[in-house]
Design a protein around this motif. Structure first.
Motif, PDB file in Angstrom:
ATOM      1  N   HIS A 214       0.834  -1.184   0.000  1.00  0.00           N
ATOM      2  CA  HIS A 214       0.000   0.000   0.000  1.00  0.00           C
ATOM      3  C   HIS A 214       0.873   1.239   0.000  1.00  0.00           C
ATOM      4  CE1 HIS A 214       0.644   0.220   4.439  1.00  0.00           C
ATOM      5  NE2 HIS A 214       0.511  -1.080   4.369  1.00  0.00           N
ATOM      6  N   ALA A 215       0.294   2.326  -0.446  1.00  0.00           N
ATOM      7  CA  ALA A 215       1.027   3.580  -0.573  1.00  0.00           C
ATOM      8  C   ALA A 215       1.283   4.198   0.815  1.00  0.00           C
ATOM      9  CB  ALA A 215       0.227   4.541  -1.441  1.00  0.00           C
ATOM     10  N   PRO A 216       2.285   5.070   0.861  1.00  0.00           N
ATOM     11  CA  PRO A 216       3.173   5.545  -0.201  1.00  0.00           C
ATOM     12  C   PRO A 216       4.246   4.509  -0.573  1.00  0.00           C
ATOM     13  CG  PRO A 216       2.951   7.210   1.518  1.00  0.00           C
ATOM     14  CD  PRO A 216       2.411   5.917   2.066  1.00  0.00           C
ATOM     15  N   TYR A 217       4.522   4.432  -1.864  1.00  0.00           N
ATOM     16  CA  TYR A 217       5.563   3.543  -2.364  1.00  0.00           C
ATOM     17  C   TYR A 217       6.894   4.285  -2.444  1.00  0.00           C
ATOM     18  CZ  TYR A 217       1.465   0.982  -4.084  1.00  0.00           C
ATOM     19  OH  TYR A 217       0.271   0.321  -4.183  1.00  0.00           O
ATOM     20  N   LEU A 218       7.966   3.571  -2.136  1.00  0.00           N
ATOM     21  CA  LEU A 218       9.318   4.052  -2.394  1.00  0.00           C
ATOM     22  C   LEU A 218       9.938   3.117  -3.420  1.00  0.00           C
ATOM     23  CD1 LEU A 218      11.985   5.645  -1.853  1.00  0.00           C
ATOM     24  CD2 LEU A 218      12.486   3.937  -0.083  1.00  0.00           C
TER      25      LEU A 218
ATOM     26  N   VAL B 202      12.653   7.331  -4.977  1.00  0.00           N
ATOM     27  CA  VAL B 202      11.468   8.074  -5.403  1.00  0.00           C
ATOM     28  C   VAL B 202      10.273   7.664  -4.559  1.00  0.00           C
ATOM     29  CG1 VAL B 202      10.253   8.914  -7.425  1.00  0.00           C
ATOM     30  CG2 VAL B 202      12.372   7.651  -7.720  1.00  0.00           C
ATOM     31  N   VAL B 203       9.620   8.647  -3.948  1.00  0.00           N
ATOM     32  CA  VAL B 203       8.446   8.389  -3.115  1.00  0.00           C
ATOM     33  C   VAL B 203       7.206   8.886  -3.845  1.00  0.00           C
ATOM     34  CG1 VAL B 203       7.303   8.870  -0.919  1.00  0.00           C
ATOM     35  CG2 VAL B 203       9.792   8.581  -0.994  1.00  0.00           C
ATOM     36  N   GLY B 204       6.193   8.056  -3.879  1.00  0.00           N
ATOM     37  CA  GLY B 204       4.926   8.436  -4.498  1.00  0.00           C
ATOM     38  C   GLY B 204       3.966   9.019  -3.482  1.00  0.00           C
ATOM     39  N   GLY B 205       2.788   9.331  -3.958  1.00  0.00           N
ATOM     40  CA  GLY B 205       1.789   9.948  -3.101  1.00  0.00           C
ATOM     41  C   GLY B 205       1.146   8.978  -2.126  1.00  0.00           C
ATOM     42  N   ASP B 206       0.316   9.542  -1.241  1.00  0.00           N
ATOM     43  CA  ASP B 206      -0.348   8.746  -0.213  1.00  0.00           C
ATOM     44  C   ASP B 206      -1.722   8.260  -0.653  1.00  0.00           C
ATOM     45  OD1 ASP B 206      -1.767  11.085  -0.213  1.00  0.00           O
ATOM     46  OD2 ASP B 206      -1.278  11.647   1.854  1.00  0.00           O
ATOM     47  N   GLY B 207      -2.143   8.624  -1.871  1.00  0.00           N
ATOM     48  CA  GLY B 207      -3.461   8.223  -2.348  1.00  0.00           C
ATOM     49  C   GLY B 207      -4.563   9.146  -1.887  1.00  0.00           C
ATOM     50  N   ASP B 208      -4.199  10.170  -1.140  1.00  0.00           N
ATOM     51  CA  ASP B 208      -5.177  11.138  -0.628  1.00  0.00           C
ATOM     52  C   ASP B 208      -4.837  12.515  -1.181  1.00  0.00           C
ATOM     53  OD1 ASP B 208      -7.109  12.473   0.755  1.00  0.00           O
ATOM     54  OD2 ASP B 208      -6.126  12.327   2.707  1.00  0.00           O
ATOM     55  N   ALA B 209      -3.853  13.167  -0.588  1.00  0.00           N
ATOM     56  CA  ALA B 209      -3.444  14.490  -1.070  1.00  0.00           C
ATOM     57  C   ALA B 209      -2.777  14.407  -2.438  1.00  0.00           C
ATOM     58  CB  ALA B 209      -2.508  15.141  -0.056  1.00  0.00           C
TER      59      ALA B 209
ATOM     60  N   ARG C 294       5.836  12.052  -5.656  1.00  0.00           N
ATOM     61  CA  ARG C 294       5.753  13.127  -4.669  1.00  0.00           C
ATOM     62  C   ARG C 294       7.112  13.804  -4.488  1.00  0.00           C
ATOM     63  NH1 ARG C 294       4.057  11.890   1.588  1.00  0.00           N
ATOM     64  NH2 ARG C 294       4.701  13.875   2.528  1.00  0.00           N
ATOM     65  N   ALA C 295       8.169  12.992  -4.438  1.00  0.00           N
ATOM     66  CA  ALA C 295       9.522  13.529  -4.284  1.00  0.00           C
ATOM     67  C   ALA C 295      10.527  12.477  -4.711  1.00  0.00           C
ATOM     68  CB  ALA C 295       9.781  13.939  -2.835  1.00  0.00           C
ATOM     69  N   GLY C 296      11.634  12.928  -5.263  1.00  0.00           N
ATOM     70  CA  GLY C 296      12.679  11.997  -5.681  1.00  0.00           C
ATOM     71  C   GLY C 296      14.049  12.618  -5.524  1.00  0.00           C
ATOM     72  N   PHE C 297      15.053  11.758  -5.424  1.00  0.00           N
ATOM     73  CA  PHE C 297      16.431  12.242  -5.297  1.00  0.00           C
ATOM     74  C   PHE C 297      17.373  11.189  -5.867  1.00  0.00           C
ATOM     75  CE2 PHE C 297      20.439  12.985  -2.963  1.00  0.00           C
ATOM     76  CZ  PHE C 297      20.639  14.323  -3.305  1.00  0.00           C
ATOM     77  N   SER C 298      18.395  11.657  -6.584  1.00  0.00           N
ATOM     78  CA  SER C 298      19.395  10.765  -7.171  1.00  0.00           C
ATOM     79  C   SER C 298      20.694  10.902  -6.387  1.00  0.00           C
ATOM     80  CB  SER C 298      19.623  11.123  -8.641  1.00  0.00           C
ATOM     81  OG  SER C 298      20.596  10.271  -9.221  1.00  0.00           O
TER      82      SER C 298
END
Length: 348
Positions: free
Chosen positions: A149-153, A165-172, A179-183
Motif C-alpha cells: 500500500h502507498a506511499p511507495y518508495l 522516489v516516493v509516491g503519493g499517499d493516495g489522498d493528497a 511526490r519527491a525523488g532524489f538521485s
C-alpha cells in the motif's frame, strides 16, 4: 491510433538494455524481451571523469547488436536514454556521436531527477497492472502484493547512482504520482572503485564505504519523506541479484524474482555474505551474472544501508517495514511507457 510500438534503450554505468514493446491504453506489452549486456561503460569515470577507450568499444559492440535486432522489427519510435556515467564523462559527445551514427538517434542524457521519475513510472505501472488484473479476475491477490500500500518508495540501485522516489499517499497526492525523488551519486561500480579495492574488501574499506553511503542517504532524506514510506519496491540488477540469492535460487530466475516479497532478515544476511566474499567465491554463486562479480558487493552494501535507514525513518512515524518487493521493471519500462503515452496523447 490505438497503440504504438516503442523501442527503449537504457544505458547505465554497468549495463545496457534494450526492450521493444507495444504501448496502449492498458499499458505495456512486450514484443521483444529485454536484452541485457554488461558493458561497464562507467569503468574509471568516478576517478577520471572520462570514458575509457575500452569501455566505449564495449558499448559500441552492444549498440551494434541492438541495431541488428531493431533492423528486424518495425518500431514507431526509438528512445535511447543514458544515465549516471554519461552525465559525469567529459568526453560524452564522442559516445553520443557514435551511438547516433549506429542507431540514427542521439542518446538523451537525462538528469537524476528524470531518471528517478521514469524508474518510479516503470515499477509502479507494472504493480498497478498486476493488482488490477487480480481484482478483475476476482481472485485473491498473490501473496507478494497482499500487504502493498502507498506511499511507495522505488529504489533504482545502479552502477553509478541510486534513485530514491516516493509516491503519493493516495489522498493528497495520487499513489502512482511522484511526490519527491532524489538521485544519489552512489552505485555498485562507483563504491567498488572508490572504496572496496581489496579482494575481499577489508573492514576499514567497508566502514569507509558505509560512511560515504550514509552521507548521501542523509542528504536524500532532506529531499524525500522517507518516514512516510509504507512499501519499498527495489529494481535494478543488484537488487534482483541479491533477491535471488536471498531466495536460495541456484541460478538467476527472473520469473521467480519478479514480484517476490523478500524479508529484510533474508536479504541483509545475503548482502553481508556477498559483500565479504572474494571475487573467486562470488564466481561460484550461480545467481550472480559474471559481469557483476567484481561490483555486486558494493551494490549489496548500498542496498543494506538504504533498507536499514528507510525502515528506521518509517519507525519514527509508527510504520513497520520488514520486507520489500523485488521487481524486474523500472527505468527501461518507464522509458518505453513514457514515450508511448506521449505519442498516443499527441494523436488523440
Amino acid at each position: 491510433m490505438d497503440s504504438v510500438t516503442i523501442a527503449g534503450v537504457d544505458c547505465g554505468t554497468n549495463s545496457i538494455r534494450l526492450m521493444i514493446a507495444e504501448v496502449d491504453a492498458h499499458g505495456l506489452h512486450v514484443v521483444t524481451p529485454r536484452i541485457l549486456r554488461i558493458i561497464r561503460l562507467g569503468e574509471g569515470v568516478d576517478k577520471n571523469r572520462r570514458f575509457s577507450d575500452d569501455a566505449l568499444q564495449r558499448a559500441y559492440a552492444a549498440v551494434r547488436e541492438f541495431a541488428e535486432v531493431l533492423s528486424r522489427q518495425h518500431v514507431d519510435s526509438l528512445r535511447f536514454v543514458a544515465t549516471s556515467a554519461t552525465r559525469d564523462a567529459a568526453n560524452r559527445n564522442e559516445f553520443e556521436d557514435a551511438v547516433e551514427s549506429i542507431l540514427g538517434v542521439r542518446p538523451e542524457v537525462i538528469p537524476g531527477s528524470e531518471e528517478a521519475a521514469l524508474s518510479f513510472l516503470g515499477a509502479t505501472a507494472t504493480l498497478h497492472s498486476k493488482q488490477n488484473q487480480s481484482q478483475n479476475q476476482s481472485q485473491t491477490p498473490p501473496q507478494a502484493h497482499m500487504r502493498d500500500h502507498a506511499p511507495y518508495l522505488v529504489v533504482d540501485l545502479g552502477g553509478g547512482s541510486t534513485e530514491l522516489v516516493v509516491g503519493g499517499d493516495g489522498d493528497a497526492v495520487p499513489e502512482y504520482q511522484v511526490r519527491a525523488g532524489f538521485s544519489m551519486n552512489v552505485g555498485s561500480v562507483r563504491m567498488t572503485e572508490r572504496h572496496l579495492l581489496a579482494d575481499p574488501p577489508t573492514e576499514a574499506q567497508i566502514e569507509e564505504a558505509t560512511a560515504d553511503i550514509d552521507e548521501h542517504i542523509d542528504e536524500a532524506f532532506t529531499r524525500i519523506p522517507a518516514q512516510d514510506v509504507s512499501t519499498i519496491i527495489g529494481v535494478s540488477g543488484t537488487v534482483t541479484t541479491m533477491s535471488a540469492i536471498a531466495m536460495g535460487c541456484q541460478s538467476y530466475d527472473r520469473h521467480a524474482v519478479d514480484g517476490a516479497r523478500i524479508t529484510f532478515d533474508d536479504v541483509l544476511k545475503a548482502d553481508d555474505r556477498v559483500l565479504r566474499m572474494s571475487r573467486k567465491e562470488r564466481g561460484t554463486v550461480g545467481a550472480i551474472h559474471p559481469g557483476r562479480i567484481d561490483v555486486v558487493g558494493g551494490g549489496a552494501l548500498i542496498w543494506t544501508r538504504v533498507l536499514t535507514r528507510v525502515a528506521s525513518a518509517a519507525a519514527t512515524q509508527g510504520r513497520h517495514i520488514d520486507s520489500f518487493l523485488a521487481s524486474e521493471h523500472g527505468l527501461l519500462d518507464g522509458i518505453v511507457l513514457d514515450r508511448g503515452r506521449k505519442m498516443l496523447a499527441d494523436n488523440i
